[in-house]
Design an enzyme around this catalytic site. Structure first.
Site, PDB file in Angstrom:
ATOM      1  N   TRP A 115       0.819  -1.206   0.000  1.00  0.00           N
ATOM      2  CA  TRP A 115       0.000   0.000   0.000  1.00  0.00           C
ATOM      3  C   TRP A 115       0.861   1.268   0.000  1.00  0.00           C
ATOM      4  O   TRP A 115       0.343   2.373  -0.182  1.00  0.00           O
ATOM      5  CB  TRP A 115      -0.943   0.010   1.204  1.00  0.00           C
ATOM      6  CG  TRP A 115      -0.259   0.174   2.545  1.00  0.00           C
ATOM      7  CD1 TRP A 115       0.545  -0.724   3.174  1.00  0.00           C
ATOM      8  CD2 TRP A 115      -0.324   1.313   3.416  1.00  0.00           C
ATOM      9  NE1 TRP A 115       0.986  -0.236   4.381  1.00  0.00           N
ATOM     10  CE2 TRP A 115       0.463   1.012   4.557  1.00  0.00           C
ATOM     11  CE3 TRP A 115      -0.980   2.540   3.368  1.00  0.00           C
ATOM     12  CZ2 TRP A 115       0.616   1.894   5.615  1.00  0.00           C
ATOM     13  CZ3 TRP A 115      -0.823   3.425   4.428  1.00  0.00           C
ATOM     14  CH2 TRP A 115      -0.035   3.109   5.528  1.00  0.00           C
ATOM     15  N   ASP A 116       2.169   1.089   0.153  1.00  0.00           N
ATOM     16  CA  ASP A 116       3.096   2.224   0.088  1.00  0.00           C
ATOM     17  C   ASP A 116       2.905   3.015  -1.211  1.00  0.00           C
ATOM     18  O   ASP A 116       3.025   4.240  -1.233  1.00  0.00           O
ATOM     19  CB  ASP A 116       4.545   1.734   0.125  1.00  0.00           C
ATOM     20  CG  ASP A 116       4.856   0.835   1.298  1.00  0.00           C
ATOM     21  OD1 ASP A 116       3.924   0.336   1.949  1.00  0.00           O
ATOM     22  OD2 ASP A 116       6.051   0.597   1.546  1.00  0.00           O
TER      23      ASP A 116
ATOM     24  N   GLU B 108       2.200  -1.680  13.158  1.00  0.00           N
ATOM     25  CA  GLU B 108       2.238  -3.137  13.243  1.00  0.00           C
ATOM     26  C   GLU B 108       2.761  -3.636  14.589  1.00  0.00           C
ATOM     27  O   GLU B 108       2.924  -4.850  14.777  1.00  0.00           O
ATOM     28  CB  GLU B 108       3.077  -3.695  12.098  1.00  0.00           C
ATOM     29  CG  GLU B 108       2.414  -3.463  10.746  1.00  0.00           C
ATOM     30  CD  GLU B 108       3.329  -3.723   9.566  1.00  0.00           C
ATOM     31  OE1 GLU B 108       2.817  -3.809   8.441  1.00  0.00           O
ATOM     32  OE2 GLU B 108       4.566  -3.824   9.779  1.00  0.00           O
TER      33      GLU B 108
ATOM     34  N   LYS C 252       5.216   1.880  16.149  1.00  0.00           N
ATOM     35  CA  LYS C 252       6.077   1.776  14.975  1.00  0.00           C
ATOM     36  C   LYS C 252       5.783   2.917  14.000  1.00  0.00           C
ATOM     37  O   LYS C 252       6.681   3.493  13.396  1.00  0.00           O
ATOM     38  CB  LYS C 252       5.841   0.422  14.298  1.00  0.00           C
ATOM     39  CG  LYS C 252       6.693   0.161  13.070  1.00  0.00           C
ATOM     40  CD  LYS C 252       6.377  -1.204  12.474  1.00  0.00           C
ATOM     41  CE  LYS C 252       7.269  -1.495  11.271  1.00  0.00           C
ATOM     42  NZ  LYS C 252       6.918  -2.792  10.635  1.00  0.00           N
ATOM     43  N   GLN C 253       4.510   3.235  13.875  1.00  0.00           N
ATOM     44  CA  GLN C 253       4.058   4.228  12.904  1.00  0.00           C
ATOM     45  C   GLN C 253       2.669   4.666  13.352  1.00  0.00           C
ATOM     46  O   GLN C 253       1.758   3.853  13.456  1.00  0.00           O
ATOM     47  CB  GLN C 253       4.018   3.600  11.520  1.00  0.00           C
ATOM     48  CG  GLN C 253       3.347   4.391  10.439  1.00  0.00           C
ATOM     49  CD  GLN C 253       3.381   3.653   9.120  1.00  0.00           C
ATOM     50  OE1 GLN C 253       3.954   2.570   9.018  1.00  0.00           O
ATOM     51  NE2 GLN C 253       2.789   4.222   8.103  1.00  0.00           N
TER      52      GLN C 253
END
EC number: 2.4.1.8
Length: 734
Positions: free
Chosen positions: A365-366, A496, A592-593
């Protein structure tokens, strides 16, 4: 802030100016990192910065072709219904750069020889990798080597190497051996497995040729064939030398034997053509390659350089007053442009591009979330449109993927990772739970239409994708009597480090947004779509976790049950993905994000400045940024709320992630898709640029030490150029 920039500059062994990256001593322990950084490509194929010569030191040999892959059997697929049968991986292909050198029977090994000088350079302006070195062959006897190579951007089936040696106080029989080698494997092969089988090979005075095919597989994935041809021209002091030919299984050689004296110069030009069955029938590969070599452009290198000059005219970003920032952004743009050129809608952008094998070279999906904005602004609009067409053509597979998991009525779940539209990720918490990727694909359609003003894609193709994704969301939500709202259970968000959570805020938000946007498109373009009655109810009654005291959106249900710590409190234990158990990571607050900030970045018009600031200040201290996609979002939002020092810190982290080997993993390949985040940090962050069809808006907020920022960008009215200086800016047509 300035101290951080200086620290990063000091940590790297590589040197640079505005356009070049080089090392002036051979750092053998860093060689695999250098190979990644100095990778070359042209959208069709590419390779790591490996040496042409024999080298027994640390190296990851890699030559990759876009769209050529192998389905490797997944190891844990025997107990989950709908689990992928295989994991797709890009495979190392025919080694076409090989040039061995022997003098008096002794073969040169760059891993053991003694360098008296060494220089290796990547020129970002021209797309040429070169090296020069001086080697003490024996005491008082020296060998000088110079080489340069490129993957042609102008003629993308071609590559070329110019190689020259000169002898100093040295004489004897010299053998230069130019070869093609199909006996290759991947570093991550199971049990030293080889993915290629022999078709045939040949060599005569005019050319050498190797044709190979992927071995059979049980997954109905087609076997690919690759044909690589070479033409070699070798001279000694300007006099042409005839080759001796040799073939072995999956290999072809041209040997040039020369009795050489002190001061002699021997030059070799190796022209290569790469063909494959994505473009030609297997039986036509040889004839195509032969004809291409016969008709090779006379000025291949000059045409290649001019093609790069043209690309840079639109894509370049100029930063005055900060060399680290300048080379960082150009390095990232260079690799984005040579990874994907938009000429083939069957191809996409792997997280490592042509620079390594990690992540299998598959599509994430990047592409939709990070890369499309770069190509919209920096290239012809057809480039971004082809990225959308890639997903449209895989819609039937996305529907099949959803059916395997029990969805119906044309619901589509796009794969987390793919080569051909089938899901091929082999981690359950990502394969089944990271469903937010569906929303990113819907958002990309919106982003393209909003930017270009071109509604034809939505009317002809995109609405089908939106409807199929919306049908998935309709079936994936469920009603909660306890909450009196719709909920989405058992998901993993972009962060994640938290799996199998309920009501991930970002996932819920993008699901509702997709339903709303799809209904708008159905109405606007007068499409007849059945069974949409429930969509509005979901839009009106979706549950979103929220903390009334802090007035922030919560990552998911139960987030406040965690011990809320600051990242600074665990400095000695980072990166946590290497130093902590997975159990400990999942129970921690560390991110993580940041999912919430990802949603605020996408849908910034929905949130006022105070809301952005509260959520940023809450989540940023808990974010470890161990996803390469994380810092750019933080940089953009930090610009919006006026935290420029933090924005610059995050910008350096994303722009110099590979140059400074920040995560200690650059040897595996570069972080290509996150490189688009570097561009986003500058254009959407520091420049504050927004393009909506014919409307252009900029809200610049530059780091204080930047003297100016300027770049071009494409709009429906043509290419424009913006220059920002001392809080003033101008935009003009070019």
């Amino acid at each position: 802030m300035l101290g951080l920039r200086k620290m990063l500059e000091m940590e790297t062994y590589l040197k640079h100016d505005d356009w070049k990256i080089w090392e002036d001593h051979f750092h053998v322990d860093k060689n695999e990192v250098t190979e990644s950084i100095m990778s070359l490509g042209n959208g069709k194929f590419g390779l790591r910065g490996n040496f042409e010569e024999s080298f027994t030191g640390p190296s990851l040999p890699g030559s990759y072709i876009g769209g050529i892959w192998f389905p490797d059997k997944t190891r844990v697929g025997w107990w989950k219904n709908g689990y992928p049968d295989y994991f797709a991986k890009v495979i190392n292909s025919v080694n076409w750069i090989g040039i061995n050198l022997a003098i008096n029977g002794k073969i040169l090994d760059l891993g053991t020889c003694r360098f008296t000088s060494f220089y290796r350079e990547l020129n970002l302006k021209t797309g040429i990798l070169s090296k020069t070195c001086k080697i003490e062959w024996e005491e008082g006897k020296y060998l000088h080597i110079s080489s340069r190579r490129f993957c042609s951007v102008d003629s993308p089936h071609f590559a070329q190497i110019h190689y020259e040696i000169r002898l100093e106080n040295l004489s004897g029989k010299v053998r230069l051996s130019s070869y093609l080698n199909g006996v290759v494997r991947n570093k991550d092969s199971n049990h030293d497995e080889h993915f290629w089988e022999e078709v045939f090979q040949m060599a005569d005075h005019e050319m050498g040729y190797v044709q190979v095919k992927t071995k059979p597989n049980p997954f109905e994935v087609p076997q690919y064939q690759v044909g690589v041809g070479m033409k070699n021209s070798c001279t000694q002091n300007g006099t042409l030398i005839e080759p001796l030919e040799e073939i072995k299984s999956m290999r072809a050689f041209h040997h040039f034997d020369v009795p050489a004296q002190d001061g002699d110069s021997i030059s070799l030009t190796k022209t290569v053509v790469i063909s494959h069955t994505l473009d030609h029938k297997a039986e036509n590969l040889y004839s195509y390659t032969e004809n291409a070599l016969i008709q090779a452009p006379a000025h291949l290198e000059e045409d290649h350089i001019q093609a790069w000059e043209k690309a840079w005219e639109e894509a370049d970003i100029q930063i005055e007053g900060d060399l680290s920032a300048q080379i960082g952004i150009r390095f990232n743009i260079f690799h984005l442009l040579q990874t994907y050129n938009g000429k083939d809608a069957r191809l996409n952008i792997g997280p490592k591009g042509f620079t390594g094998e990690k992540y299998g070279g598959v599509t994430y999906w990047d592409t939709e979330a990070y890369c499309i904005p770069f190509y919209l602004s920096s290239c012809d609009f057809s480039v971004a449109k082809n990225l959308l067409m890639y997903r449209y053509r895989q819609l039937p597979k996305a529907i099949e993927n959803a059916e395997k998991l029990g969805f119906s009525d044309g619901a589509a779940l796009y794969p987390m990772v793919t080569m051909n539209g089938e899901e091929c990720h082999n981690e359950w918490e990502i394969t089944f739970e990271e469903i937010h990727r569906n929303g990113a694909i819907a958002y990309a359609i919106y982003d393209y239409t909003r930017y270009t003003g071109d509604e034809n894609y939505v009317k002809e193709f995109g609405w089908e994708v939106l409807v199929a994704i919306s049908r998935f969301w309709e079936q994936r939500v469920q009603w909660s009597d306890a909450k009196k709202a719709y909920v989405i259970l058992g998901v993993t968000g972009p962060n994640e480090y938290e799996n199998n959570v309920n009501n991930n805020w970002y996932t819920n938000y993008i699901a509702v947004w997709t339903l709303k946007y799809t209904l708008e498109c159905i109405k606007k373009y007068k499409k007849q779509v059945d069974k949409t009655e429930k969509w509005q109810a979901i839009i009106d009654q979706m549950y979103f976790p929220y903390d009334q005291n802090r007035m922030v959106f919560l990552q998911q249900d139960g987030f406040l049950d965690k011990e809320l710590l600051n990242v600074d409190q665990i400095k000695e234990h980072r990166p946590i993905n290497q130093k902590w158990s997975w159990d400990r990571i999942l129970r921690s607050c560390f991110i993580k994000q940041a999912d919430v900030l990802q949603g605020i970045y996408f849908f910034e018009e929905d949130f006022d400045l105070e809301t952005v600031k509260r959520n940023f200040d809450f989540y940023e201290p808990m974010t470890v940024h161990e996803s390469s996609l994380s810092p750019c979002v933080h940089s953009i939002l930090a610009c919006r709320i006026g935290q420029i020092d933090k924005a610059y810190e995050m910008y350096l982290r994303t722009s110099r992630l590979d140059l400074d080997n920040y995560n200690q993993d650059t040897e595996d390949g570069l972080h290509i898709t996150s490189m688009a985040g570097t561009w986003l940090s500058v254009v959407k962050g520091f420049a504050g640029l927004k393009v909506r069809g014919t409307q252009v808006e900029a809200k610049p907020n530059l780091p204080s030490h930047w003297k100016s920022l300027s770049f071009s960008f494409r709009t429906v009215e043509g290419v424009k150029r913006i220059r920002i200086e001392n809080e003033r800016f101008e935009i003009k047509n070019i």
